[in-house]
Design a protein around this motif. Structure first.
Motif, PDB file in Angstrom:
ATOM      1  N   LEU A 148       1.394   6.210  11.546  1.00 34.39           N
ATOM      2  CA  LEU A 148       0.159   6.690  12.167  1.00 34.39           C
ATOM      3  C   LEU A 148       0.415   7.633  13.329  1.00 34.39           C
ATOM      4  N   ALA A 149       1.660   7.800  13.704  1.00 31.13           N
ATOM      5  CA  ALA A 149       2.006   8.851  14.658  1.00 31.13           C
ATOM      6  C   ALA A 149       1.931  10.228  13.998  1.00 31.13           C
ATOM      7  N   ARG A 150       2.007  10.245  12.660  1.00 28.39           N
ATOM      8  CA  ARG A 150       2.045  11.511  11.922  1.00 28.39           C
ATOM      9  C   ARG A 150       0.690  11.941  11.389  1.00 28.39           C
ATOM     10  N   GLN A 151      -0.269  11.032  11.319  1.00 29.30           N
ATOM     11  CA  GLN A 151      -1.584  11.366  10.772  1.00 29.30           C
ATOM     12  C   GLN A 151      -2.614  10.382  11.308  1.00 29.30           C
ATOM     13  N   PRO A 152      -3.888  10.768  11.322  1.00 24.32           N
ATOM     14  CA  PRO A 152      -4.899   9.918  11.968  1.00 24.32           C
ATOM     15  C   PRO A 152      -5.273   8.665  11.192  1.00 24.32           C
ATOM     16  N   PHE A 153      -5.208   8.699   9.854  1.00 21.37           N
ATOM     17  CA  PHE A 153      -5.623   7.555   9.052  1.00 21.37           C
ATOM     18  C   PHE A 153      -4.558   7.227   8.014  1.00 21.37           C
ATOM     19  N   MET A 154      -4.724   6.119   7.339  1.00 21.61           N
ATOM     20  CA  MET A 154      -3.679   5.626   6.459  1.00 21.61           C
ATOM     21  C   MET A 154      -3.308   6.617   5.359  1.00 21.61           C
ATOM     22  N   ALA A 155      -4.286   7.291   4.779  1.00 20.49           N
ATOM     23  CA  ALA A 155      -4.014   8.195   3.654  1.00 20.49           C
ATOM     24  C   ALA A 155      -4.074   9.666   4.045  1.00 20.49           C
ATOM     25  N   GLY A 156      -4.220   9.954   5.332  1.00 19.11           N
ATOM     26  CA  GLY A 156      -4.261  11.358   5.717  1.00 19.11           C
ATOM     27  C   GLY A 156      -5.201  11.642   6.863  1.00 19.11           C
ATOM     28  N   GLU A 157      -6.025  12.671   6.685  1.00 17.24           N
ATOM     29  CA  GLU A 157      -6.831  13.192   7.772  1.00 17.24           C
ATOM     30  C   GLU A 157      -8.175  12.500   7.947  1.00 17.24           C
ATOM     31  N   ARG A 158      -8.566  11.631   6.998  1.00 16.82           N
ATOM     32  CA  ARG A 158      -9.877  10.996   7.117  1.00 16.82           C
ATOM     33  C   ARG A 158      -9.827   9.546   6.658  1.00 16.82           C
ATOM     34  N   PHE A 159     -10.828   8.819   7.058  1.00 13.69           N
ATOM     35  CA  PHE A 159     -10.977   7.413   6.699  1.00 13.69           C
ATOM     36  C   PHE A 159     -11.204   7.294   5.190  1.00 13.69           C
ATOM     37  N   THR A 160     -10.438   6.431   4.538  1.00 14.84           N
ATOM     38  CA  THR A 160     -10.590   6.184   3.109  1.00 14.84           C
ATOM     39  C   THR A 160     -10.522   4.686   2.843  1.00 14.84           C
ATOM     40  N   MET A 161     -10.574   4.341   1.570  1.00  8.83           N
ATOM     41  CA  MET A 161     -10.492   2.939   1.154  1.00  8.83           C
ATOM     42  C   MET A 161      -9.216   2.268   1.659  1.00  8.83           C
ATOM     43  N   ALA A 162      -8.148   3.031   1.896  1.00  6.02           N
ATOM     44  CA  ALA A 162      -6.881   2.450   2.334  1.00  6.02           C
ATOM     45  C   ALA A 162      -6.976   1.809   3.704  1.00  6.02           C
ATOM     46  N   ASP A 163      -7.850   2.324   4.555  1.00  2.00           N
ATOM     47  CA  ASP A 163      -7.940   1.816   5.923  1.00  2.00           C
ATOM     48  C   ASP A 163      -8.579   0.433   5.985  1.00  2.00           C
ATOM     49  N   ILE A 164      -9.323   0.062   4.957  1.00  2.00           N
ATOM     50  CA  ILE A 164     -10.055  -1.207   4.999  1.00  2.00           C
ATOM     51  C   ILE A 164      -9.120  -2.416   4.893  1.00  2.00           C
ATOM     52  N   PRO A 165      -8.292  -2.547   3.852  1.00  2.00           N
ATOM     53  CA  PRO A 165      -7.427  -3.729   3.800  1.00  2.00           C
ATOM     54  C   PRO A 165      -6.397  -3.774   4.917  1.00  2.00           C
ATOM     55  N   VAL A 166      -5.849  -2.625   5.300  1.00  2.00           N
ATOM     56  CA  VAL A 166      -4.878  -2.631   6.388  1.00  2.00           C
ATOM     57  C   VAL A 166      -5.573  -3.010   7.701  1.00  2.00           C
ATOM     58  N   GLY A 167      -6.782  -2.505   7.908  1.00  2.00           N
ATOM     59  CA  GLY A 167      -7.533  -2.871   9.109  1.00  2.00           C
ATOM     60  C   GLY A 167      -7.803  -4.360   9.186  1.00  2.00           C
ATOM     61  N   CYS A 168      -8.148  -4.970   8.063  1.00  2.00           N
ATOM     62  CA  CYS A 168      -8.382  -6.418   8.047  1.00  2.00           C
ATOM     63  C   CYS A 168      -7.103  -7.182   8.372  1.00  2.00           C
ATOM     64  N   GLU A 169      -5.979  -6.677   7.902  1.00  2.00           N
ATOM     65  CA  GLU A 169      -4.700  -7.345   8.181  1.00  2.00           C
ATOM     66  C   GLU A 169      -4.331  -7.241   9.652  1.00  2.00           C
ATOM     67  N   ILE A 170      -4.546  -6.082  10.259  1.00  2.00           N
ATOM     68  CA  ILE A 170      -4.239  -5.929  11.681  1.00  2.00           C
ATOM     69  C   ILE A 170      -5.165  -6.800  12.523  1.00  2.00           C
ATOM     70  N   HIS A 171      -6.421  -6.875  12.149  1.00  2.00           N
ATOM     71  CA  HIS A 171      -7.358  -7.767  12.842  1.00  2.00           C
ATOM     72  C   HIS A 171      -6.819  -9.195  12.849  1.00  2.00           C
ATOM     73  N   ARG A 172      -6.290  -9.630  11.729  1.00  2.00           N
ATOM     74  CA  ARG A 172      -5.792 -11.001  11.647  1.00  2.00           C
ATOM     75  C   ARG A 172      -4.517 -11.173  12.469  1.00  2.00           C
ATOM     76  N   TRP A 173      -3.613 -10.238  12.372  1.00  2.00           N
ATOM     77  CA  TRP A 173      -2.342 -10.381  13.088  1.00  2.00           C
ATOM     78  C   TRP A 173      -2.540 -10.314  14.598  1.00  2.00           C
ATOM     79  N   TRP A 174      -3.328  -9.363  15.045  1.00  2.00           N
ATOM     80  CA  TRP A 174      -3.539  -9.221  16.479  1.00  2.00           C
ATOM     81  C   TRP A 174      -4.464 -10.286  17.044  1.00  2.00           C
ATOM     82  N   GLY A 175      -5.134 -11.030  16.190  1.00  2.00           N
ATOM     83  CA  GLY A 175      -5.975 -12.128  16.647  1.00  2.00           C
ATOM     84  C   GLY A 175      -5.221 -13.408  16.900  1.00  2.00           C
TER      85      GLY A 175
END
Length: 208
Positions: A148-175
């Motif tokens: 994510l240092a190289r691009q703003p979102f998981m699959a590139g320049e915009r929010f896509t379906m990829a950001d949803i499962p990874v976001g849920c995982e980070i929510h759980r880990w950081w919680g």
């Protein structure tokens, strides 16, 4: 109308709820799994022989699906082709890649720490399992931060379906109630995705 079976405490159910909210889909959710039961009933098993959550029934198309990431893909392909579901193949398969990685690599690495911290009574916790889970997960967090240092979102320049499962995982880990290293690029990304209107009621919920 989209029917969803699954309790919101499940990370996999949260993915589906978030995707549906991003897409503006009318969702009828029924608590299932865990203390709510239902998943061993004959009708449920007829639709989902895995006997787990989530399960969806799309009343408009007659489609019934289980497994969270394929459900997210289906909803995005049906309701947001070219948007959350990328049409160009390089971006689409970058999204697919990260969704599979979340389910096959990141989730198994963090599972024991989550189960021990959140679903195991304190007197019964196994510190060795937590430590092993942390040892597996933190290098993956470093990998995500570098990505994510190289691009703003998981699959590139915009929010896509990829950001949803990874976001849920980070929510759980950081919680989890444990120390964690600073990950500035991952934190920047998570702050963006977690404050999206579609994430309300999902990433602002406590772990259970």
């Amino acid at each position: 109308m989209l029917r969803l079976w699954g309790r919101l405490s499940s990370i996999n159910v949260r993915k589906v709820v978030w995707a549906a909210q991003e897409l503006g889909i009318t969702l009828q959710r029924t608590d299932a799994g865990g203390k709510f039961g239902i998943v061993r009933e004959a009708r449920y098993l007829g639709l989902n022989p895995n006997g787990l959550v989530p399960l969806i029934e799309d009343e408009d198309t007659g489609v019934a699906l289980w497994e969270s990431n394929p459900i997210v893909r289906y909803l995005c392909a049906r309701h947001a082709p070219g948007g959350l579901y990328p049409e160009d193949l390089p971006t689409r398969f970058a999204a697919e890649q990260w969704m599979d990685w979340q389910q096959t690599t990141l989730n198994p690495a963090g599972r024991d720490a989550f189960l021990q911290w959140i679903r195991t009574p304190a007197a019964q916790r196994n510190d060795a399992l937590i430590a092993a889970s942390v040892a597996l997960t933190e290098p993956l967090m470093a990998m995500l931060d570098a990505h994510l240092a190289r691009q703003p979102f998981m699959a590139g320049e915009r929010f896509t379906m990829a950001d949803i499962p990874v976001g849920c995982e980070i929510h759980r880990w950081w919680g989890l109630p444990q120390d964690r290293a600073a990950r500035p690029h991952l934190e920047r990304w998570y702050n963006l995705v977690s404050t999206r209107p579609g994430a309300r009621g999902v990433l602002d919920q406590p772990l259970s």
